[in-house]
Design a protein around this motif. Sequence first.
Motif, PDB file in Angstrom:
ATOM      1  N   GLN A 168       0.908  -1.096   0.013  1.00  0.00           N
ATOM      2  CA  GLN A 168       0.004  -0.033  -0.129  1.00  0.00           C
ATOM      3  C   GLN A 168       0.930   1.129   0.192  1.00  0.00           C
ATOM      4  N   LYS A 169       1.989   1.075   0.829  1.00  0.00           N
ATOM      5  CA  LYS A 169       2.735   2.351   0.961  1.00  0.00           C
ATOM      6  C   LYS A 169       3.532   2.627  -0.406  1.00  0.00           C
ATOM      7  N   ILE A 170       3.796   1.368  -1.211  1.00  0.00           N
ATOM      8  CA  ILE A 170       4.594   1.452  -2.488  1.00  0.00           C
ATOM      9  C   ILE A 170       3.327   2.147  -3.617  1.00  0.00           C
ATOM     10  N   ALA A 171       2.245   1.692  -3.391  1.00  0.00           N
ATOM     11  CA  ALA A 171       1.132   2.309  -4.401  1.00  0.00           C
ATOM     12  C   ALA A 171       0.889   3.582  -4.105  1.00  0.00           C
ATOM     13  N   ASP A 172       1.021   4.251  -2.787  1.00  0.00           N
ATOM     14  CA  ASP A 172       0.695   5.709  -2.455  1.00  0.00           C
ATOM     15  C   ASP A 172       2.073   6.275  -2.956  1.00  0.00           C
ATOM     16  N   LEU A 173       3.539   5.801  -2.790  1.00  0.00           N
ATOM     17  CA  LEU A 173       4.434   6.315  -3.139  1.00  0.00           C
ATOM     18  C   LEU A 173       4.443   6.630  -4.695  1.00  0.00           C
ATOM     19  N   ILE A 174       3.821   5.469  -5.470  1.00  0.00           N
ATOM     20  CA  ILE A 174       3.739   5.703  -6.943  1.00  0.00           C
ATOM     21  C   ILE A 174       2.963   6.838  -7.237  1.00  0.00           C
ATOM     22  N   LYS A 175       1.810   7.007  -6.630  1.00  0.00           N
ATOM     23  CA  LYS A 175       0.753   8.078  -6.762  1.00  0.00           C
ATOM     24  C   LYS A 175       1.338   9.347  -6.689  1.00  0.00           C
ATOM     25  N   LEU A 176       2.313   9.406  -5.642  1.00  0.00           N
ATOM     26  CA  LEU A 176       2.645  10.733  -5.090  1.00  0.00           C
ATOM     27  C   LEU A 176       4.049  11.055  -6.254  1.00  0.00           C
ATOM     28  N   GLU A 177       4.431  10.025  -6.547  1.00  0.00           N
ATOM     29  CA  GLU A 177       5.547  10.680  -7.582  1.00  0.00           C
ATOM     30  C   GLU A 177       4.966  10.775  -9.061  1.00  0.00           C
ATOM     31  N   GLU A 178       3.762  10.296  -9.312  1.00  0.00           N
ATOM     32  CA  GLU A 178       3.176  10.684 -10.593  1.00  0.00           C
ATOM     33  C   GLU A 178       2.591  11.942 -10.531  1.00  0.00           C
TER      34      GLU A 178
END
Length: 382
Positions: A168-178
């Motif tokens: 979930q943290k990885i998914a959140d970080l990917i969204k934040l980076e995008e």
Amino acid sequence: MGKFQQRFRQTTGLSPYIWMFLSILPFYFIFQTPAVLEGVSGVLLVLGFFLSYVLSFSSKGWMIYVGLGIQLGISTIMGILFGYVYFYLLIAYFVGQLAKKPAFITFYSILIPLKVITSYYAFITFEILQIQLPFLLLSTIAVILLPVNTYSKLKEEKLEDELAFANQKIADLIKLEERERISRDLHDTLGQKLSMIGIKSDLAGKLIMKDHHKAEAEIKEVQQTARTALKELRELVADMRRSKLKEEMERVTQLLDAAGIGLTVSGERELPENLARIDHVVSMCVKEAVTNIVKHSQASECRISIATHDEKLIIRIEDDGKGMPMEKFRYGGGISGIKERLQFINGTLEIVSEQGTALTMTIPIVQLNQEGGNGHDETAYR
């Protein structure tokens, strides 16, 4: 009744039916003795055991170990005085619940010798246990295996929770980076031109009464800058909406690496020019499939193969995870999305889930080149 059972399990860790059986059974052994004093002491020991069990199960810190020590002492006394050695089963379950490894090893090392020695003494002392030899052996085996099994299961559940949290943290970080990438692109594309439009508009406003021709020239520049900004904005949005397989493969590589899943890719990561019109759909399907692997598979390896065979583009995505029942694939949102995307380009999806899961996407190349993908532009799907 369901709420009571749930609350009971949270308090004691056991089903109330098992608890009732283990509560009644020691009295059968106690009542075998004719001595009143021994019978009363046995009843008190049983009550003390269950009271310490409940209190230690609901306590924290060192009180847990104190309660566990009391239970071991009472179990040993019950075995020596009355031949009742089945309390060790409750203690075995409790030991398996210990979260700290040193505490688990310590109490497990104490539990097993006590169980074996007490059972042997009770067996040679009490005739009732000689009749119950099979149950005595089974209980000894259970006391040996139950803590290890319970401890391993709890560790596995904890690791699964940590993995789910990490994913979930990885998914959140990917969204934040995008989001940050989009904000940078918008700033670089529009920031300078909007600032220029503002400056030119202010200048035109000041010149309108002094020099009509210069004001008109500035307004034309404002119009041209606005058109350029609008064109660049459209290109930026179109680029965001249309991803390519090569770029998506880089992103899924980073995602799998962050999730601790190895990746092996065979074949070309970039589709040829004649398949450019389906590039976006294919990349979205790959993205969805890999996201499912990270979220649900508990895999350690992922393999992606991209090949053309008999005028067909074949993409196979495999993992070595736990697999899933086929019924779940029929209703899963991610799989449904992949199937819907593939329908727009006349593609098919095959799923095999046994030891791990394998998704095979097949897209006819000839039909796409001749008919343009079922008469639809893939942008219509978006």
